[in-house]
Design an enzyme around this catalytic site. Structure first.
Site, PDB file in Angstrom:
ATOM      1  N   ARG A   1       0.841  -1.202   0.000  1.00 18.29           N
ATOM      2  CA  ARG A   1       0.000   0.000   0.000  1.00 18.29           C
ATOM      3  C   ARG A   1       0.873   1.248   0.000  1.00 18.29           C
ATOM      4  NH1 ARG A   1      -4.945   0.572   3.721  1.00 18.29           N
ATOM      5  NH2 ARG A   1      -4.856   2.458   2.481  1.00 18.29           N
TER       6      ARG A   1
ATOM      7  N   TYR B   1      -8.902  13.616  -5.255  1.00 18.06           N
ATOM      8  CA  TYR B   1      -9.401  14.730  -4.439  1.00 18.06           C
ATOM      9  C   TYR B   1      -8.617  14.789  -3.137  1.00 18.06           C
ATOM     10  CZ  TYR B   1     -11.919  11.044  -1.935  1.00 18.06           C
ATOM     11  OH  TYR B   1     -12.234   9.909  -1.235  1.00 18.06           O
ATOM     12  N   PRO B   2      -8.415  15.993  -2.627  1.00 17.07           N
ATOM     13  CA  PRO B   2      -7.811  16.155  -1.305  1.00 17.07           C
ATOM     14  C   PRO B   2      -8.918  16.236  -0.250  1.00 17.07           C
ATOM     15  CG  PRO B   2      -7.909  18.276  -2.370  1.00 17.07           C
ATOM     16  CD  PRO B   2      -8.554  17.286  -3.327  1.00 17.07           C
ATOM     17  N   MET B   3      -8.619  15.895   0.965  1.00 19.81           N
ATOM     18  CA  MET B   3      -9.616  15.988   2.043  1.00 19.81           C
ATOM     19  C   MET B   3      -8.947  16.206   3.402  1.00 19.81           C
ATOM     20  SD  MET B   3     -10.778  12.119   2.918  1.00 19.81           S
ATOM     21  CE  MET B   3     -11.368  12.755   4.492  1.00 19.81           C
TER      22      MET B   3
ATOM     23  N   LYS C   1      -9.933  16.104   7.895  1.00 13.24           N
ATOM     24  CA  LYS C   1     -10.898  15.755   8.922  1.00 13.24           C
ATOM     25  C   LYS C   1     -11.275  17.033   9.667  1.00 13.24           C
ATOM     26  CE  LYS C   1     -11.177  11.193   8.714  1.00 13.24           C
ATOM     27  NZ  LYS C   1     -12.396  10.551   8.183  1.00 13.24           N
TER      28      LYS C   1
END
Lengths: 264, 264, 264, 264, 264
Positions: free
Chosen positions: E146, E160-162, E164
């Site tokens: 991974r 896409y960026p994200m 929290k």
């Protein structure tokens, strides 16, 4: 903190709303021969895509649609809507525009990628999604038609993207399924109240673009669109849960009108 | 979670606020002959639209208005306001500007599309909307005049778009009708306190542009506009429920002044 | 839900903060003759406005001021502040700059329009606003001086726009008058603690620009400005109610320094 | 609603983070002679500022530093950090860059102005700020060093601006001093856990730029910066009170490498 | 107010998502010889990076990957994804593109810098992070894979960026470790439900770019990406805690297709 059930969904055509501004200064100053070529190639581009000449295998619903609209104000001058069976088709259509001499007189200030979507919130729709209705039943045909919509001849068009909120107290995605279904039913009732006056195309853009849906509305009378959206805004599914992006408003436009349009 | 009742509304003219910046560098460097042509075509454009030469069928209220204003600061130099009976009219007026040589010296940094609107929140207005008043009654004529406003000769102008909030605790669209009516009444009272000093045009942009209303205020004394908006900001309908967009402020301008204006 | 009482206010001069960036590439490459002309016209523009040559009727406070500042960083290179008795004056001053050859080497990335304002929150000020003090009293003269401020010779300048919040729990416009007056008194006390070190000009931009106030601070020592703003940020009137826009920081600049400044 | 006590602070050097993008198209097409001149003038500019040739009176800490970094991605190509004793010095350094031929191949997309700051939250620091420690004590020297930092030779750099929140339930400026002191102590402990791996420079931008602080971090291993910031994000002083601006990440760069850098 | 425990993490390759728009006008008008050179240099650039010719010491996982994708709509035309062992490698790859003649026909509207990351929220993963599993165990190999992902041959890509959220009531960073672990487990279950249909690469951008993660998804069927993201949006870890940036959607693209792509 349990995961909520998403509704079952089905998808139809991919939709690219391709916005273009005209560089009027360049157009004004271009020699007649270049303008003529831009007009010819632009009109040919719009007509051949409206005629679906880029579609090899049209399928049951004819393989898509392409329609053109003017846009009022500074955000854009033209909105070209491509509906096709694959992302590859709309991407090729977008790129093919750049081959035309008309493209030299335009910029692409914005665009929107989505896919038409039906969701199974109502009891009837759930039957469909659970496969308990025949493909040639009225319901199946109704859903398929919404997924493969005709672009109506109505004089005006409105496009805007939107998302559902996920804030404390206003979290659509944290509502139980039944509550969402109730919201959707009431929302649908409002829409049906404008039947015959306003047509709509609903397309999901989750994963495709910055909001969750792209909504396209068509009507002859612009105030019907205003009244519909205003009435919906008083409905909790909008008043509590909807975030709207920019709105684009314009008029239906036939490829052959390009000449007159560019004349100013 | 019940749907709230929207107020009844009636619409009048479509309004396009068309903002333009001057490319002063290009203007400074342009040969006199080009500047002359730009001035002539620009003045002719403004005068012919002010004279409604684009309107075939003027109707009872004369078919609209076009007025020009300067805008202070970097956001724009000119604001052209077109009021017309159809979206097609204002869209054509916007596009026709691009035919003029003056357009070569301008950009269009922003714009706003809306339609003048009266809403039936007060008891008297509800009579009108329920059809219980004669068309030639004072009330009917008052409402029709607000929908088809004269653009006053006042020296200064202020334009801004706004929306009502839909947040928890500050959700205009979730208030009962009577509470909203009370808010609107008090809001109206404040406005009336500036009667004779500040004129206003209220236009809905739901479905047409990014906010829900476009507000245009006119006054000879700029501080009357400031005082009015400040007083309203202390009123709950603004303090709790209003979100404001950008503000544009400028001065009334006659087409014949274009020459002097462009001289710097 | 009662409307809150706005404070009484009085206004003085209109203020235009006119920001300009230098196109250093164009400047570097311009022939000496053009640079010379730009310098001459630019210096003349700044000097004639500093000398208020555009003001016919100076009035008691001399009719205004014009001062120039450099701005550190990418947001701008120069900030020209025009204080005048009318919007028309500052708008003409802005436009007149475009007549100069210097303008060809600048862009106007932003600007801010406001009007100097005094508000009657303190008991003493309320006396003034209720007309209970003589025009030549100390209080009246103090207020008039704040409305028609001298631009001090201090070495550094800070400008930022700000608004008061209207959120649940942090709604300035929903506070009772007395509570706001108490906030303003404490805020004023902090400011007075920097007397002799930091000068300020407070101007309302309600209706004129995107925030509600434009604040200009002057000080010889930049850390006095930082300390003042930091101390205020711990005061509830800022910590709970203030939203700040972008900050611009720079240095006082005399028109005759333009030559040296543009030399890099 | 009482005013909270701000911490005592002391300031050191003014910091200008001056970001530049390379216009690679112009660079590629420029004749060799112009590129050579740009390289020479650019290298000379960077070297002379690194050598503090612009500083007349270096003082105890040598009068400042200038260092250059590359920036990965579209936001910028180079970040020049100037530390100096006055705003005038960094402003002159910024402007002096425009004199070089290299400037013709760059734009300045952003920048950040701040001043290094130490604040007296810990008991020990309060002793210092209350003047109860000798200037040549370890504490005094430690604080002076933080205010006049060496720029380390570490391979990577991270810069971001940040502010403390002033929302209901998350209002840093409304916390009692002791609670803030406790937060700062715990925050400092996390930082110290990365001692020897990550160096930091903390500078206040209250009044100088759009956020309240500019943070610069240096480390050989980029994941140490990530781990530090991630660990801090789980600390209440960040998780509840921090708002972050854009992040810039890049590599240390010596003026003599400019040639190789521009070669692509 | 205690500090929460961050999860243990391990990092793999640095990822640069390098977005480029084509300047179609310049391309259309360029002489054939320049276009030919742009094509050759562009194809060679893409192929040599795909072949990792810039990597001296490939290491166990081959030292990285470079892949190219088209992007639908106005946000970009191409997305080049570079995975490498150091920030220096991806920065050099970004810069090396500027050496090609193809670069003259492109702009870089945006980009994203991150590093592949595995975090130890699950019990099994914690074993790994606590060093209680062998390096050649299945778990260790899974995690290493991974961190050093193959870019799959799937036809479509979504990036896409994200971040929290850290709001009151929706503060991810204030949740106890176990609660976050539970969220992550359920989130992972949803992802696994799309095994074989959707591949994902998760990379941290804390300290590197404006959001906290960059997510890249690959699938043959675009609606699988939509369905996955939609299902996740109903999961509390998204519905309550996720803030999403812009979405980019496109198609896999082989360097040899550049010729056909640029033909329109």
């Amino acid at each position: 903190m349990t995961q909520r059930d998403p509704p079952p969904t089905e998808e139809g055509w991919y939709a690219l709303h391709d916005f273009r501004t005209i560089d009027w200064d360049a157009w004004r100053e271009a020699p007649e021969r270049r303008r003529q070529r831009a007009l010819e190639e632009g009109t040919e581009y719009l007509q051949s895509h409206a005629a679906l000449e880029d579609v090899d295998d049209p399928g049951e619903f004819g393989g898509g649609h392409t329609a053109v609209f003017t846009v009022v104000g500074h955000k854009a001058d033209l909105m070209i809507v491509h509906l096709r069976q694959t992302v590859g088709h709309v991407e090729a259509a977008e790129r093919r525009f750049e081959r035309t001499e008309l493209a030299a007189f335009t910029e692409q200030p914005t665009s929107y990628l989505s896919v038409t979507e039906a969701s199974g919130y109502t009891e009837r729709a759930r039957d469909y999604f659970e496969g308990e209705v025949d493909d040639d039943s009225g319901l199946a045909q109704y859903i398929q038609q919404r997924l493969h919509p005709e672009i109506p001849d109505a004089e005006h068009v409105c496009f805007y993207p939107m998302s559902k909120r996920r804030q404390p107290e206003q979290n659509w995605y944290d509502l139980p399924f039944d509550e969402r279904a109730e919201h959707m039913a009431r929302h649908g009732d409002i829409g049906r109240g404008y039947g015959g006056k306003v047509n709509q195309m609903i397309a999901s853009s989750v994963g495709f673009d910055d909001y969750e849906w792209g909504i396209t509305l068509w009507a002859d009378d612009p105030t019907d669109i205003k009244d519909l959206l205003n009435e919906m805004r008083f409905d909790p599914s909008s008043s509590k849960f909807a975030d709207f992006g920019p709105f684009y408003f314009g008029k239906r436009f036939e490829p052959v009108e390009l000449d007159a349009y560019l004349a100013g």
